[in-house]
Design an enzyme around this catalytic site. Sequence first.
Site, PDB file in Angstrom:
ATOM      1  N   GLY A 215       0.819  -1.207   0.000  1.00 58.56           N
ATOM      2  CA  GLY A 215       0.000   0.000   0.000  1.00 58.56           C
ATOM      3  C   GLY A 215       0.848   1.250   0.000  1.00 58.56           C
ATOM      4  N   ASN A 216       0.225   2.370   0.339  1.00 54.37           N
ATOM      5  CA  ASN A 216       0.949   3.626   0.396  1.00 54.37           C
ATOM      6  C   ASN A 216       0.374   4.484   1.520  1.00 54.37           C
ATOM      7  OD1 ASN A 216      -1.259   5.362  -0.789  1.00 54.37           O
ATOM      8  ND2 ASN A 216      -0.883   4.003  -2.542  1.00 54.37           N
ATOM      9  N   ARG A 217       0.912   5.677   1.705  1.00 56.02           N
ATOM     10  CA  ARG A 217       0.574   6.510   2.863  1.00 56.02           C
ATOM     11  C   ARG A 217      -0.604   7.463   2.628  1.00 56.02           C
ATOM     12  NH1 ARG A 217       4.651   6.298   6.677  1.00 56.02           N
ATOM     13  NH2 ARG A 217       6.629   5.407   5.971  1.00 56.02           N
ATOM     14  N   ALA A 282      -4.375   7.514  -4.701  1.00 55.57           N
ATOM     15  CA  ALA A 282      -3.009   7.059  -4.969  1.00 55.57           C
ATOM     16  C   ALA A 282      -3.050   5.562  -5.259  1.00 55.57           C
ATOM     17  CB  ALA A 282      -2.111   7.350  -3.776  1.00 55.57           C
TER      18      ALA A 282
END
Length: 410
Positions: A215-217, A282
Amino acid sequence: MSSPGAGSAPLNVVLGVGGGIAAYKACELLRLFTESGHRVRVVPTAAALKFVGAPTWEALSGQPVSTEVWEHVHEVPHVRIGKSADLVVIAPATANVLAKAAAGIADDLLTNTLLTARCPVVFAPAMHTEMWQHPATVDNVATLRRRGAIVLDPAVGRLTGADTGPGRLPDPSAIFAAATRVLRRGPGAADLTGVRVLVTAGGTREAIDPVRFIGNRSSGKQGYAIARAAVARGASVTLVAANTALPDPAGVTLERVESTAQLREAVLRHAAGADIVVMAAAPADFRPAAYADQKIKKAAGEPVPVITLAENPDIAAELGAAKRPGQILVTFAAETATGATALEYARGKMTRKRADLSVLNEVGGGRGFGTDDNTVTILDAAGGVRNLERAAKEDVADALLDAARGLTVH
C-alpha cells in the site's frame, strides 16, 4: 465571507427544521453552529415541534422559537429573519418542505423565510426511500438546485422501522462541514450547479496473502476535501474511496474500493457521465504477480520469500484516451523530487495521460500525506502554473475546482 473568529462578529444562521423523525439530530447540528460562534435562529415547522419541542430549541439557541407569521408581528419576522440571514440550513428537509420551497408556497414562518432569504440555502433531505425517489421529489430537488440552492443527497442507511436505503439524514457533523463550506463562499456559492464531478481518494492495497498487502501513505484527506468543496458549490458528486478512515462527506454518492483493479472498475463505470474527473487517489503502481491463498510463513533456515511484482494499469491514462469533448481530467503527481525536477515529472505525466490539469504534490518531510494542509502546484495544459504554499487542503480543493471550472464549457 468568513467564519467568525477573534475580532469578528458572529454570523446569522437560520436552522429550519422539518417535521421528520430525524429532527432530533438537528439538535446536534445546532450545537455545532453555536459552539463555532454563530448566532442561530431555529425556525421549525409545526410538525417538527411534534418531535422536538420549542423549549429545547430555545434553550439550545438562546433565541425565541415560533412557527407562525402571526407571532411577534410587530417585528415582521417573516421578512426580517430571512433578510438578515447569512445562511439558511434546513435539516431535516422533508418531502413536504422541499415541495413547498420549490413551488414558492409561504404558509408558515419557515417557508416565508425561504422566500425572503437572499443568502445561500442548504437543504439536507431526510425521508423514506420511496419518497426521495418519487418523481415529484426528484423534480422539486432539480428545481431548487437550478435556482442555486444546495440540496445534499441523503445518506444510505437505516431508516425508521426495518427499512434501509437512501433517505437517511447525513451525520450532523457532515452537514455542518458542508454548510460551513457554503457559508465561507457566501453568495454565489453554487457555481457548479448541474456539473457532475467524480473524485477518487485514498490509497489502494494490493494483497500479498490474506494478511499482508502492498500500500501507500495516502490518507484520502485531499480527495475528501475536493468532494466536500464540490458539494458545497452545487455539484453532483460521486466519491470513490480507497481504504480511508475518514467520515462520509454529506451529499456525495460514495463507493468504497480496496485494490487498484476495483478502483479502475469503479472509475471507468462512473467517468462516462462525469463532467470533471479528479484522480486524487493514490493507486499502487505495482501488485504481487501471484496471490498466496494462505499466510506466507516465516521458517527458520528457510530463504526469505521473493515477491514478484506486476504492473498495474494506468487508470488516468485510460481516462485521458477515452476523454470526451468538454470533459475535464485532473491528475495528481506525488513526487519526492523538488523544484524544477518535480515540475518536469508532473508536466510529463500530464502530457502522457492527456490531462487538462495536474496537481504536483511534493511529499515527504511532513508534507502531503495525512496532514490538513498541502504544498501543491497546479499545472494546466496551456503551460500555466499556480503555486499554493502550505495551504489548507480545503483551500487547495477550491483552487483546483476554480481552475477546472474555468476550463468547463457549460
